[in-house]
Structure formats: structure tokens, C-alpha cells
Design an enzyme around this catalytic site. Structure first.
Site, mmCIF file in Angstrom:
data_model
loop_
_atom_site.group_PDB
_atom_site.id
_atom_site.type_symbol
_atom_site.label_atom_id
_atom_site.label_comp_id
_atom_site.label_asym_id
_atom_site.label_seq_id
_atom_site.Cartn_x
_atom_site.Cartn_y
_atom_site.Cartn_z
ATOM 1 C CE LYS A 22 28.496 37.858 22.109
ATOM 2 N NZ LYS A 22 29.676 37.322 22.740
ATOM 3 C CG ASN A 23 27.575 35.328 25.569
ATOM 4 O OD1 ASN A 23 28.298 35.648 24.629
ATOM 5 N ND2 ASN A 23 27.278 36.160 26.553
ATOM 6 C CB CYS A 117 33.963 43.637 24.762
ATOM 7 S SG CYS A 117 32.747 43.420 23.465
ATOM 8 N NE ARG A 122 36.338 40.419 29.095
ATOM 9 C CZ ARG A 122 35.377 40.216 28.210
ATOM 10 N NH1 ARG A 122 35.360 40.881 27.088
ATOM 11 N NH2 ARG A 122 34.433 39.320 28.448
ATOM 12 C CG ASP A 305 26.949 40.811 28.345
ATOM 13 O OD1 ASP A 305 27.880 41.452 28.864
ATOM 14 O OD2 ASP A 305 27.103 39.665 27.869
ATOM 15 N NE ARG A 397 33.064 40.388 19.048
ATOM 16 C CZ ARG A 397 33.029 40.774 20.324
ATOM 17 N NH1 ARG A 397 33.349 41.978 20.664
ATOM 18 N NH2 ARG A 397 32.683 39.930 21.264
HETATM 19 C C1 UD1 Z 1 30.926 36.270 29.937
HETATM 20 C C2 UD1 Z 1 30.181 36.742 28.728
HETATM 21 C C3 UD1 Z 1 30.141 38.264 28.733
HETATM 22 C C4 UD1 Z 1 29.560 38.771 30.048
HETATM 23 C C5 UD1 Z 1 30.244 38.134 31.252
HETATM 24 C C6 UD1 Z 1 29.577 38.443 32.577
HETATM 25 C C7 UD1 Z 1 30.570 35.052 27.066
HETATM 26 C C8 UD1 Z 1 31.261 34.699 25.809
HETATM 27 N N1 UD1 Z 1 30.859 36.271 27.541
HETATM 28 O O1 UD1 Z 1 32.260 36.794 29.855
HETATM 29 O O2 UD1 Z 1 29.353 38.676 27.636
HETATM 30 O O3 UD1 Z 1 29.744 40.173 30.130
HETATM 31 O O4 UD1 Z 1 30.264 36.705 31.102
HETATM 32 O O5 UD1 Z 1 28.242 38.006 32.554
HETATM 33 O O6 UD1 Z 1 29.763 34.307 27.593
HETATM 34 N N2 UD1 Z 1 37.095 37.028 36.598
HETATM 35 C C9 UD1 Z 1 38.222 36.818 37.358
HETATM 36 N N3 UD1 Z 1 39.032 35.744 37.059
HETATM 37 C C10 UD1 Z 1 38.744 34.886 36.038
HETATM 38 C C11 UD1 Z 1 37.585 35.109 35.277
HETATM 39 C C12 UD1 Z 1 36.778 36.198 35.565
HETATM 40 O O7 UD1 Z 1 38.508 37.579 38.279
HETATM 41 O O8 UD1 Z 1 39.509 33.935 35.817
HETATM 42 C C13 UD1 Z 1 36.198 38.189 36.901
HETATM 43 C C14 UD1 Z 1 36.162 39.203 35.746
HETATM 44 O O9 UD1 Z 1 37.205 40.142 35.849
HETATM 45 C C15 UD1 Z 1 34.791 39.815 35.928
HETATM 46 C C16 UD1 Z 1 33.947 38.667 36.503
HETATM 47 O O10 UD1 Z 1 34.877 37.710 36.988
HETATM 48 O O11 UD1 Z 1 34.852 40.850 36.881
HETATM 49 C C17 UD1 Z 1 33.014 38.009 35.515
HETATM 50 O O12 UD1 Z 1 33.762 37.517 34.420
HETATM 51 P P1 UD1 Z 1 33.287 36.251 33.572
HETATM 52 O O13 UD1 Z 1 31.951 35.802 34.047
HETATM 53 O O14 UD1 Z 1 34.403 35.276 33.528
HETATM 54 O O15 UD1 Z 1 33.119 36.868 32.141
HETATM 55 P P2 UD1 Z 1 33.405 36.185 30.743
HETATM 56 O O16 UD1 Z 1 33.198 34.717 30.845
HETATM 57 O O17 UD1 Z 1 34.667 36.704 30.186
#
Ligand code: UD1
Length: 423
Positions: A22-23, A117, A122, A305, A397
């Protein structure tokens, strides 16, 4: 209203085939926007998140054809306006990848603040910081992020947190920028490597994906390609957990065992036998599990996850386990549902203290998000009696044909569509 109805206590035997990741799919499908030709994507999972992203691309003017259940042909040539449909984008977090792809191709993007989610704040500050360093300005108006650039120029970007989303988005924006972009403290997840491989197969020059420094030399054009995406690490981990909960002997096919290492290590610590082969693993469990502690971390650490699914297992392990959620601020919403099933879990900030019980009991529960739903399935398969899981749209999803796959190994699981069927 659809529900899953699962009666626990059936040992699982046979083979489960894992679908495409998925990701990876939700990053690679938007990446096609950058192509100057037609792309064929293979091993695409048949899940709601993919349907949503397809629909967003279609609404922008791209042609998206389903060649068969797992292959898509996408021609982005018809995209006239780099504006993503507001209502659709609000449904999924990964729609933020449209920002990087549209910016990289058209130097502008209008994309609603992403949904997905709900496990705490986020943020997308690192995504926007990266775009800024490449030369793009952004504004946020009416819940929509608008990004604009006259041109994008490669530069050094240091991520303050290891973010999968920011790494993907910056790769997408940088691939056609002038000169070299270096992303430091990049995420190393398997789907980051898959995205880099896909971009390179279109003629991009992305190096170092899978390490914490990614170097991207911008190119002017990207050609169409045919690409097969990697198997889903988390889907595989979820079915491995399902076997551990119910007990049994199941071969999980179409996996890359290296991507499963942290999950395999923890399950072995819990007393489960796991044999690894080239593209499959065999999981053998009698359903009796030993306690262990788990801390989630970016790859190659234990994936956040898989945190709800392993907590569901620890809820019936022998002894007290501590689960430390170190990626997301609040990812224990599902614990209330496990408590309904009799689990003894105390949540204290980022920690869950899990006192294993001999067994859980089937009751009506909710899938509070995607992996929370997966955890309910894992718990239900090993519980006494029947569990009804509501809000299964979250599960749909991200999991392809969960009922078919689990029934094929002997689970008692049904999808019920109406109240009458339930009676
Ligand atoms: C992706 C995955 C999700 C998984 C997560 C962590 C996809 C579609 N989703 O989500 O399933 O749970 O990686 O492995 O691939 N953060 C910041 N600033 C930012 C972005 C992130 O502070 O601009 C923080 C977030 O609050 C969180 C951490 O970084 O604590 C990790 O987030 P991130 O790796 O970005 O998660 P996603 O890409 O949303």
C-alpha cells in the site's frame, strides 16, 4: 453497515499470498504525474486507498486504466490543472504526495491538508521546509496548501525528524529540479527504495535510497515505464501475527523476508517458529506466546504500523510486556477496544503496559483506524467466542480481500452487510 464477524479458536493452515505494498503504491501512483510517457504499474493492491488516489488522478484529467486486478496503465498527459479534488484528498494521508509530484512537474500544486488515520498531530512542516529550500513558496488557504515556484533548484535538505512522507515528497519535487538535491536524515523504509527504483526506471537519477542520505541529480524529462511494486511488509506482518494469535502453520508467500526482519525477530522472541526462504516465510505457532518489550522506530526498527497488531498478541502472552510507541504521539486509541475483549492494558503517555491474559473474549468492537482494525482481527482470531468488528472501512483502505485470504487458511471470518444477516 458492513461488519466483520470472526469466531476465534480455529488453527490456521495453508498459504496466504501477500499483495503489493500500500505505502509504495500510494507514493508511486502520484509519481507517474512526473512522467512524460505512459506508465504501467504491476502488483498494485486492490484496496480503497489506491481507488481514491486513482480517482483523484482521473479528476485531474489523467487516464487511469485497470489492465487487470493488479495492473494499472496511467497516462498523465491529460492533466491540465494541478489541483487535487478537495473531498477525495481529505480521505487519505498519502494524498500529500500529490504536492511533491505536481510541484515537480508543473511548479505549482493545490492540495487539501491530508486526512488519513488519526493518531495525534500529523504535521507536514518538513515537507514544506524541503519545498522551500528547493525554491517553492507556500500558503495555506481554506484548509488547502498552495505551493508555487518559478523554478526548482537542487540544494541540501536536512530533515529534523525522520519522515517517510517528507522524504517521498522532496524526492518527487527534486527529481526534475535543476542540479543536485541531497536529503539528509532521510527515511529508509522499503517503499522509499521502491519509489527511487521506480523514478530511476523512468530515467531519474536518484542514489542512496535505503540509507539516510539520498542524492538526486535533476533530469529534464522522464519516460514511461513498466514497474512492479514490492510486496506489502505490513500486510505480511499482520498475517504472521494472525497465525501467532490463532496458532497453526502458514506459509506467507510473495514477501521480501529482509523487510520483515524486525517483525520476525520479535515474534521469535515470543516463542514462534519462523523459517525464511527466498520469497516466503513459514510461521508455526501453537498460539501460546511469551512476553516481550517492543519500541517502534523508523526502518529498520520495529514499524509503528505493526504496533497495534503486536500489542494484540501481547495481550494474551505469558507475563507483562511494555510497548513504547516512539513514532506517533497517540497511537493507542484501539486499546479501549482490546480492553472490551478482556485485555489488561494500561496506557501511560507513549507506553502501554500489557499484562497478558490467558485468553481474550469475543465482543463487538470498532476498527478505530487501519492498523487498529488489523489488531482487532488478530485478537479475534485467538479469542474465545465471536467478535464483531465495526467501521471496517478503515481495514478496507489497506487490506486486499482480508476475508478471502484468512478463510483460505481455515479462519472463521465473514463479511456481514446487513443487520438481517447478523441475526
Ligand atoms: C508513513 C506511513 C504510515 C507510517 C509512518 C511512520 C505512508 C502512506 N504512511 O506516514 O503508515 O505510520 O510513515 O512509519 O507511507 N513529522 C513531523 N513533521 C513532518 C512530517 C512528520 O514532525 O513534516 C513527524 C510525525 O509527527 C511523526 C514522524 O514524523 O511523529 C513520522 O511521520 P512520517 O514518517 O512523516 O509519517 P507519514 O509519512 O505520515
Amino acid at each position: 453497515m458492513e461488519k466483520l464477524v470472526i469466531t476465534g479458536g480455529k488453527m490456521l493452515h495453508g498459504t496466504i499470498k501477500i499483495s503489493g505494498a500500500k505505502n509504495a503504491a500510494v507514493a508511486i501512483i502520484p509519481a507517474v504525474i512526473l512522467s512524460d510517457g505512459v506508465c504501467v504499474l504491476e502488483n498494485i493492491p486492490d484496496i480503497e486507498d489506491v481507488n481514491i488516489i486513482d480517482e483523484i488522478l482521473c479528476k485531474m484529467g489523467a487516464s487511469v486504466k485497470h489492465i487487470d486486478k493488479t495492473s494499472l496503465e496511467i497516462d498523465p498527459a491529460g492533466i491540465k490543472k494541478p489541483v487535487a479534488d478537495y473531498d477525495l484528498v481529505r480521505h487519505m494521508r498519502a494524498s500529500s504526495y500529490l504536492m511533491g509530484a505536481l510541484l515537480g512537474k508543473y511548479l505549482r500544486a493545490d492540495v487539501a491538508l491530508p486526512g488519513g488515520c488519526d493518531f495525534g498531530v500529523r504535521p507536514v512542516d518538513q515537507h514544506l521546509k524541503g519545498f522551500g529550500i528547493l525554491g517553492a513558496a507556500h500558503t495555506i488557504e481554506n484548509d488547502t496548501i498552495k505551493v508555487r515556484a518559478d523554478k526548482l533548484v537542487g540544494n541540501h535538505i536536512y530533515l529534523d525528524v525522520v519522515s517517510v512522507g517528507a522524504t517521498v515528497n522532496i524526492m518527487l519535487a527534486a527529481v526534475k529540479a535543476e542540479g543536485r538535491t541531497t536529503i539528509e536524515n532521510a527515511a529508509k523504509e522499503p517503499h522509499i527504495v521502491d519509489l527511487a527504483n521506480f523514478l530511476n526506471s523512468m530515467g531519474a537519477d536518484v542514489r542512496g535510497a535505503g540509507t539516510d542520505v539520498i542524492k538526486i541529480n535533476g533530469v529534464k524529462k522522464l519516460r514511461g515505464t513498466t514497474y512492479s511494486i514490492i510486496p506489502d511488509q505490513i500486510e505480511a506482518g499482520t498475517y504472521m501475527a494472525a497465525v501467532c494469535s490463532a496458532g497453526g502453520d502458514v506459509t506467507i508467500q510473495n514477501v521480501i523476508p529482509k523487510h520483515l526482519e524486525s517483525i520476525t525477530a520479535k515474534l521469535r522472541e515470543m516463542g514462534v517458529t519462523i523459517e525464511e526462504f527466498d520469497d516466503y516465510v513459514r510461521v508455526v505457532s501453537n498460539g501460546k506466546l511469551k512476553r516481550c518489550n517492543v519500541t517502534t522506530m523508523p526502518h529498520p526498527g520495529f514499524p509503528t504500523d505493526m504496533q497495534p497488531q503486536i500489542t494484540a498478541l501481547l495481550a494474551k502472552a505469558n507475563g507483562t510486556s511494555i510497548v513504547n510507541e516512539a513514532v506517533w504521539d497517540y497511537r493507542f486509541r484501539y486499546v479501549t477496544e482490546l480492553q472490551r475483549m478482556g485485555a489488561d492494558i494500561v496506557v501511560d503517555g507513549s507506553l502501554a503496559i500489557v499484562n497478558g491474559k490467558e485468553s481474550l473474549t469475543g465482543v463487538p468492537v470498532k476498527a478505530t483506524d487501519l492498523r487498529a482494525g488489523a489488531a482487532m482481527i488478530v485478537a479475534a482470531l485467538g479469542a474465545k467466542g465471536t467478535t464483531q468488528i465495526e467501521d471496517i472501512r478503515h481495514i478496507q483502505r489497506g487490506y486486499e480481500d482480508v476475508v478471502g485470504k484468512l478463510s483460505s487458511v481455515g479462519a472463521d471470518i465473514k463479511l456481514i452487510r446487513t443487520e438481517d444477516e447478523l441475526k
